[in-house]
Write a protein that holds these residues in place. Structure first.
Motif, mmCIF file in Angstrom:
data_model
loop_
_atom_site.group_PDB
_atom_site.id
_atom_site.type_symbol
_atom_site.label_atom_id
_atom_site.label_comp_id
_atom_site.label_asym_id
_atom_site.label_seq_id
_atom_site.Cartn_x
_atom_site.Cartn_y
_atom_site.Cartn_z
ATOM 1 N N UNK A 58 0.813 -1.212 0.000
ATOM 2 C CA UNK A 58 0.000 0.000 0.000
ATOM 3 C C UNK A 58 0.842 1.255 0.000
ATOM 4 N N UNK A 59 1.242 1.700 1.204
ATOM 5 C CA UNK A 59 1.985 2.949 1.368
ATOM 6 C C UNK A 59 3.128 2.738 2.353
ATOM 7 N N UNK A 60 4.184 3.536 2.193
ATOM 8 C CA UNK A 60 5.274 3.522 3.160
ATOM 9 C C UNK A 60 4.925 4.432 4.338
ATOM 10 N N UNK A 61 5.336 3.993 5.518
ATOM 11 C CA UNK A 61 5.101 4.765 6.738
ATOM 12 C C UNK A 61 6.259 4.498 7.692
ATOM 13 N N UNK A 62 6.359 5.327 8.715
ATOM 14 C CA UNK A 62 7.407 5.120 9.715
ATOM 15 C C UNK A 62 6.803 4.798 11.067
ATOM 16 N N UNK A 63 7.500 3.926 11.753
ATOM 17 C CA UNK A 63 7.148 3.545 13.113
ATOM 18 C C UNK A 63 8.378 3.857 13.956
ATOM 19 N N UNK A 64 8.439 5.094 14.453
ATOM 20 C CA UNK A 64 9.653 5.526 15.138
ATOM 21 C C UNK A 64 10.794 5.623 14.149
ATOM 22 N N UNK A 65 11.824 4.804 14.351
ATOM 23 C CA UNK A 65 12.975 4.788 13.451
ATOM 24 C C UNK A 65 12.866 3.681 12.406
ATOM 25 N N UNK A 66 11.749 2.992 12.378
ATOM 26 C CA UNK A 66 11.571 1.876 11.447
ATOM 27 C C UNK A 66 10.718 2.303 10.248
ATOM 28 N N UNK A 67 10.976 1.688 9.096
ATOM 29 C CA UNK A 67 10.160 1.896 7.906
ATOM 30 C C UNK A 67 9.299 0.656 7.704
ATOM 31 N N UNK A 68 8.006 0.887 7.505
ATOM 32 C CA UNK A 68 7.081 -0.212 7.257
ATOM 33 C C UNK A 68 6.320 0.051 5.973
ATOM 34 N N UNK A 69 5.819 -1.015 5.398
ATOM 35 C CA UNK A 69 4.945 -0.960 4.234
ATOM 36 C C UNK A 69 3.608 -1.536 4.646
ATOM 37 N N UNK A 70 2.505 -0.862 4.322
ATOM 38 C CA UNK A 70 1.209 -1.413 4.693
ATOM 39 C C UNK A 70 0.869 -2.597 3.794
ATOM 40 N N UNK A 71 0.287 -3.619 4.415
ATOM 41 C CA UNK A 71 -0.098 -4.873 3.758
ATOM 42 C C UNK A 71 -1.511 -5.212 4.219
ATOM 43 N N UNK A 72 -2.262 -5.924 3.393
ATOM 44 C CA UNK A 72 -3.615 -6.329 3.775
ATOM 45 C C UNK A 72 -3.584 -7.220 5.012
ATOM 46 N N UNK A 73 -4.363 -6.858 6.028
ATOM 47 C CA UNK A 73 -4.365 -7.621 7.277
ATOM 48 C C UNK A 73 -4.965 -9.006 7.101
ATOM 49 N N UNK A 74 -5.768 -9.216 6.040
ATOM 50 C CA UNK A 74 -6.391 -10.528 5.882
ATOM 51 C C UNK A 74 -5.510 -11.532 5.149
ATOM 52 N N UNK A 75 -4.279 -11.160 4.815
ATOM 53 C CA UNK A 75 -3.332 -12.137 4.270
ATOM 54 C C UNK A 75 -3.146 -13.253 5.293
ATOM 55 N N UNK A 76 -3.333 -14.493 4.882
ATOM 56 C CA UNK A 76 -3.294 -15.615 5.822
ATOM 57 C C UNK A 76 -1.935 -15.776 6.478
ATOM 58 N N UNK A 77 -0.870 -15.358 5.799
ATOM 59 C CA UNK A 77 0.476 -15.490 6.344
ATOM 60 C C UNK A 77 0.846 -14.347 7.288
ATOM 61 N N UNK A 78 -0.015 -13.327 7.366
ATOM 62 C CA UNK A 78 0.326 -12.112 8.121
ATOM 63 C C UNK A 78 0.074 -12.282 9.614
ATOM 64 N N UNK A 79 0.895 -13.091 10.246
ATOM 65 C CA UNK A 79 0.820 -13.322 11.680
ATOM 66 C C UNK A 79 1.842 -12.412 12.354
ATOM 67 N N UNK A 80 1.407 -11.561 13.288
ATOM 68 C CA UNK A 80 2.341 -10.617 13.920
ATOM 69 C C UNK A 80 3.603 -11.292 14.438
ATOM 70 N N UNK A 81 4.749 -10.704 14.111
ATOM 71 C CA UNK A 81 6.029 -11.225 14.569
ATOM 72 C C UNK A 81 6.662 -12.248 13.654
ATOM 73 N N UNK A 82 5.932 -12.700 12.633
ATOM 74 C CA UNK A 82 6.489 -13.685 11.722
ATOM 75 C C UNK A 82 7.091 -13.004 10.497
#
Length: 257
Positions: A58-82
């Motif tokens: 989706x879009x790039x965003x920052x989490x403090x000093x980290x860079x993240x990319x938004x991804x669909x939460x309903x992706x079956x593999x999208x388990x937090x921490x994995x």
């Protein structure tokens, strides 16, 4: 706000990542082979397919000093921490939590938006291009420093949208906006339905309205693509949309092999 139910709309609701491919026959749809802009190295994944099984970024965003990319939460593999890895086993990123809402009916999942953050390792961050969205055949869109993500209240029927899910550039119009409830699905305070035909692989792709970051694709309602607004999801996750080339951070080099 109108309540969107399957019975109300009179159509079938499906997860965008789980349905069979739906051919898009509209004349406004142009194939990815018409692309006229270069890909960077590392490539900009905002708006484009991400390696692995979770479809588009989706879009790039920052989490403090980290860079993240938004991804669909309903992706079956999208388990937090994995970890998400590509076909060669290389790290693509690490999944964060979904944009879940605590005030939710018992036994149900309520989400502010259908997104989570994928934390990127240094060698996957396109420094200098974090304020870009790659719309494929539609070209790059640059998010200026005064850009803000749109809320549900900012979006109106008749607004013109563009999306490049599945690397197929499409434009269309907002036709419905409302609270989304379905007996066996997550509950969303706001879902925006367009007249763009959608299919498997559209999940998570960036949706723009007049060049502004509006949301990420989430569902196919009938045959039409629907998305959840971006602002509420980012706020829930504590993320700040990247509107500068380096997202106001100092670039970090990829580790040497």
């Amino acid at each position: 706000m109108r309540l969107l139910r399957a019975a109300t709309i009179g159509v079938v609701v499906t997860l965008v990542a789980a349905v069979s491919y739906v051919a898009v026959g509209a004349l406004r749809d142009r194939a990815e082979t018409n692309r006229t802009t270069e890909r960077f190295d590392p490539p900009v994944w905002a708006g484009q397919n991400v390696p692995g099984p979770c479809a588009s970024g989706g879009f790039y965003a920052r989490d403090g000093e980290k860079i993240v990319l938004t991804i669909a939460a309903h992706c079956l593999e999208a388990i937090p921490g994995t970890a998400l890895r590509d076909s060669e086993g290389r790290l693509v990123g690490t999944f964060g939590r979904p944009a879940a809402i605590a005030d939710c009916p018992k036994g149900r999942l309520c989400l502010a938006a259908d997104i989570l953050g994928l934390e990127l390792p240094p060698d996957r961050i396109p420094w200098g291009h974090l304020n870009l969205v790659d719309m494929g055949a539609g070209g790059y869109r640059t998010l200026g420093e005064d850009t803000r993500p749109l809320t549900c209240a900012d979006i109106h029927k008749g607004d013109r949208i563009e999306v490049d899910g599945r690397e197929r550039y499409r434009t269309g119009t907002v036709i419905e906006i409302g609270r989304y409830e379905h007996p066996v699905d997550a509950i969303f305070p706001c879902m925006v339905v367009t007249d763009v035909e959608g299919g498997s692989g559209d999940s998570g792709s960036a949706v723009l309205i007049d060049g502004q970051p509006a949301g990420t694709t989430s569902r196919v309602i009938g045959r039409y693509l629907a998305f959840t607004p971006l602002a509420e999801g980012l706020a829930n996750l504590g993320l700040e949309l990247c509107t500068a080339p380096d997202c106001d951070l100092s670039p970090t080099a990829a580790p040497e092999n």
